[in-house]
Scaffold this active site. Structure first.
Site, PDB file in Angstrom:
ATOM      1  N   ALA A 165       0.870  -1.215  -0.029  1.00  0.00           N
ATOM      2  CA  ALA A 165      -0.095   0.135  -0.173  1.00  0.00           C
ATOM      3  C   ALA A 165       0.776   1.368   0.143  1.00  0.00           C
ATOM      4  CB  ALA A 165      -1.174   0.120   1.139  1.00  0.00           C
TER       5      ALA A 165
ATOM      6  N   LEU B 177       2.659   2.586   2.494  1.00  0.00           N
ATOM      7  CA  LEU B 177       1.946   3.542   3.698  1.00  0.00           C
ATOM      8  C   LEU B 177       3.219   4.201   4.345  1.00  0.00           C
ATOM      9  CD1 LEU B 177      -0.475   0.958   5.200  1.00  0.00           C
ATOM     10  CD2 LEU B 177      -0.915   3.102   3.836  1.00  0.00           C
ATOM     11  N   SER B 178       4.534   3.789   3.907  1.00  0.00           N
ATOM     12  CA  SER B 178       5.602   4.398   4.916  1.00  0.00           C
ATOM     13  C   SER B 178       6.283   5.357   4.359  1.00  0.00           C
ATOM     14  CB  SER B 178       6.563   3.081   5.251  1.00  0.00           C
ATOM     15  OG  SER B 178       7.329   3.381   6.288  1.00  0.00           O
TER      16      SER B 178
ATOM     17  N   ASN C 190      10.407   5.394   3.495  1.00  0.00           N
ATOM     18  CA  ASN C 190      10.977   4.202   3.119  1.00  0.00           C
ATOM     19  C   ASN C 190      10.762   4.077   1.642  1.00  0.00           C
ATOM     20  OD1 ASN C 190      10.764   1.416   2.508  1.00  0.00           O
ATOM     21  ND2 ASN C 190      10.154   0.835   4.552  1.00  0.00           N
TER      22      ASN C 190
ATOM     23  N   ALA D 289      11.682   1.553  -0.603  1.00  0.00           N
ATOM     24  CA  ALA D 289      11.068   0.473  -1.226  1.00  0.00           C
ATOM     25  C   ALA D 289       9.642   0.532  -1.088  1.00  0.00           C
ATOM     26  CB  ALA D 289      11.962  -0.831  -0.613  1.00  0.00           C
TER      27      ALA D 289
ATOM     28  N   GLU E  42      10.597   3.233  17.801  1.00  0.00           N
ATOM     29  CA  GLU E  42      10.491   2.472  16.855  1.00  0.00           C
ATOM     30  C   GLU E  42      11.198   1.013  17.349  1.00  0.00           C
ATOM     31  OE1 GLU E  42       9.185   3.143  13.435  1.00  0.00           O
ATOM     32  OE2 GLU E  42       8.340   4.787  14.478  1.00  0.00           O
TER      33      GLU E  42
ATOM     34  N   HIS F  18      15.340   3.756   9.555  1.00  0.00           N
ATOM     35  CA  HIS F  18      15.878   3.344  10.824  1.00  0.00           C
ATOM     36  C   HIS F  18      17.406   2.967  10.873  1.00  0.00           C
ATOM     37  CE1 HIS F  18      11.426   1.273  11.241  1.00  0.00           C
ATOM     38  NE2 HIS F  18      11.611   2.522  12.162  1.00  0.00           N
TER      39      HIS F  18
ATOM     40  N   CYS G  25      15.030  -6.782   9.548  1.00  0.00           N
ATOM     41  CA  CYS G  25      13.625  -6.087   9.973  1.00  0.00           C
ATOM     42  C   CYS G  25      12.947  -7.404  10.627  1.00  0.00           C
ATOM     43  CB  CYS G  25      13.006  -5.441   8.772  1.00  0.00           C
ATOM     44  SG  CYS G  25      13.567  -3.785   8.404  1.00  0.00           S
TER      45      CYS G  25
END
Length: 446
Positions: A19, A21-22, A25, A27, A174, A250, A369
């Site tokens: 989606a 959403l980040s 990020n 990728a 996080e 991160h 991750c």
């Protein structure tokens, strides 16, 4: 007493989708709206877990979140039957619907921060779920994460569980993605490194300008207090704001540590020299390896594309170390050449093993991750829920479970399908029975 590092990998949930959403990020944004394969994603993750188990590592399994998060959708004003809630959200707020379907809990490095018993004042292993306030879809996770952690590490004699930090950007946390630990032996007192992106209460300090800094100094300090860590065994360091703005959302995208090895890119930290001097001083031993990768050797862009640093460094039975890397590193000539050279240098890292975790990589998460690191001794391992530890039997059962319940493909329009909700709940209910977790999900508590 024998001690070691266990890795608890997150199972990819049945609603794994792209989606985008980040923000921050790269990728994740590039893969937005692509067709996903929940079944392949889950099987890739399980295969990695089994491979590490077969290498002699202690490997655990961490259950996914309940998705879709119908309770959150109802809190946001969607009503009626579950099918009506999904249909309304799909029509009126598709981005909200996507967020409530996110399978992002697969990245257990963000689930929590863990401090081993060798570091804490009460000699227990401490867990604090990350509040993940920076992204709505991830902010839905902490309560259930806490339930799952308590179900896996379920002995109060050995484990201390904390409530996640206040749900405010000033204490944005996080989890272990911005935390690493150096030590001589896993069971001895180590040095915990907390990396943060910004000072929440001092706007005059350096901060990224393009993408958000998700971890605050104040959150890191709060976790250290909760875990009973001594100042002599903690280092706080700010992540370079420039690399955050380049997509290093991160710290585990730009550095990784294990025992006496810190593997990092030269641009990773602000005030690197002072940071490394403090680490060396507090670590105490001269047997500490700082492995610096220069920009000439590997560009920041290639680091982000391949997740060179979002790799696992594991200690093998013979005392040497191996890097667990995504296939993206293998296929990038410059990164592959660097890793080929690395194993010949005078460091503990002597092997690189490559894994196909492409479904996770497309959504912005590599091998590091996918795992939560938990240093344990024999007694503590015996106190862990044994049903959550990888074995030949569990590997077979998880593969059969995925094949039974997961879809081969998932598109955005599938999210409105009430059958997907029922499929997901049925799968998770069966999983909690397999792993002996109890009723950790909201739908099980109604």
């Amino acid at each position: 007493m024998k001690s070691f590092e266990a890795n608890f990998d997150g199972l990819v949930g049945p609603t794994h989708n792209y989606a985008g959403l980040s923000t921050g990020n790269v990728a994740s944004k590039l893969s937005a709206n692509d067709t996903s394969s929940p079944k392949n994603a889950a099987l890739q993750g399980i295969a990695k877990m089994k491979a590490l188990h077969d290498m002699g590592m202690t490997q655990g399994v961490f259950a996914p979140q309940e998705r879709p998060d119908i309770l959150s959708l109802r809190r946001l004003g969607f009503s009626g039957s579950d099918a009506n809630v999904l249909e309304q959200a799909h029509k009126e707020a598709p981005n909200v619907l996507s967020a409530c379907f996110s399978a992002s809990s697969m990245w257990t490095a963000n689930s929590s921060t863990v401090s081993p018993s060798g570091d804490s004042k009460d000699s227990k292993v401490h867990f604090t779920p990350a509040n993940l306030t920076n992204k709505f879809h991830r902010s839905l996770e902490p309560e259930i994460t806490g339930n799952i952690l308590k179900a896996v590490f379920n002995d109060d004699n050995h484990f201390n569980h904390h409530l996640h930090l206040n749900e405010n950007d000033h204490f944005g946390d996080e989890g272990a993605a911005n935390h690493t630990r150096l030590c001589s032996e896993y069971g001895e007192q180590g040095l915990e490194i907390f990396t943060f992106g910004k000072y929440a209460f001092d706007q005059s300090k350096p901060a990224p300008t393009k993408f958000p800094a998700r971890q605050t100094l104040e959150a890191s300090q709060a976790v250290a207090r909760l875990h009973g860590l001594s100042d002599e065994n903690v280092v706080y360091v700010q992540q370079n704001p420039h690399v955050i703005d380049q997509g290093v959302f991160h710290n585990d995208v730009i550095s990784v540590g294990n025992q006496n090895v810190l593997f990092y890119h030269e641009q990773a930290f602000l005030h690197s020299d002072a940071f490394l001097a403090e680490v060396q001083s507090k670590f105490g031993s001269d047997d500490l390896h700082f492995i610096k990768v220069t920009t000439d050797e590997v560009s920041l862009e290639d680091c982000v594309k391949t997740y060179l640093f979002n790799t696992q460094i594991i200690t093998l039975a013979d005392g040497t170390m191996a890097i667990i890397a995504p296939m993206h590193c293998y296929h990038n000539p410059k990164v592959k050449a660097y890793l080929d050279k690395l194993v010949t240098l005078n460091t503990p890292i002597k092997q690189v093993k490559y894994f196909d975790v492409n479904e996770s990589m497309k959504n912005g998460g590599g091998p590091a991750c996918l795992r939560l690191r938990v240093a344990l001794n024999d007694t503590e391992l015996n106190a862990v829920n044994q049903h959550c530890l990888m074995s030949d039997e569990l590997f077979t059962n998880l593969n059969a479970w995925v094949s039974k319940h997961y879809r081969d493909e998932l598109h955005f329009d599938d999210l409105r399908d009430p059958n997907l909700l029922m499929e997901s709940r049925t799968a998770l209910d069966e999983l909690t029975q397999m792993l002996k977790l109890g009723s950790v999900y909201h739908f099980q508590q109604i």
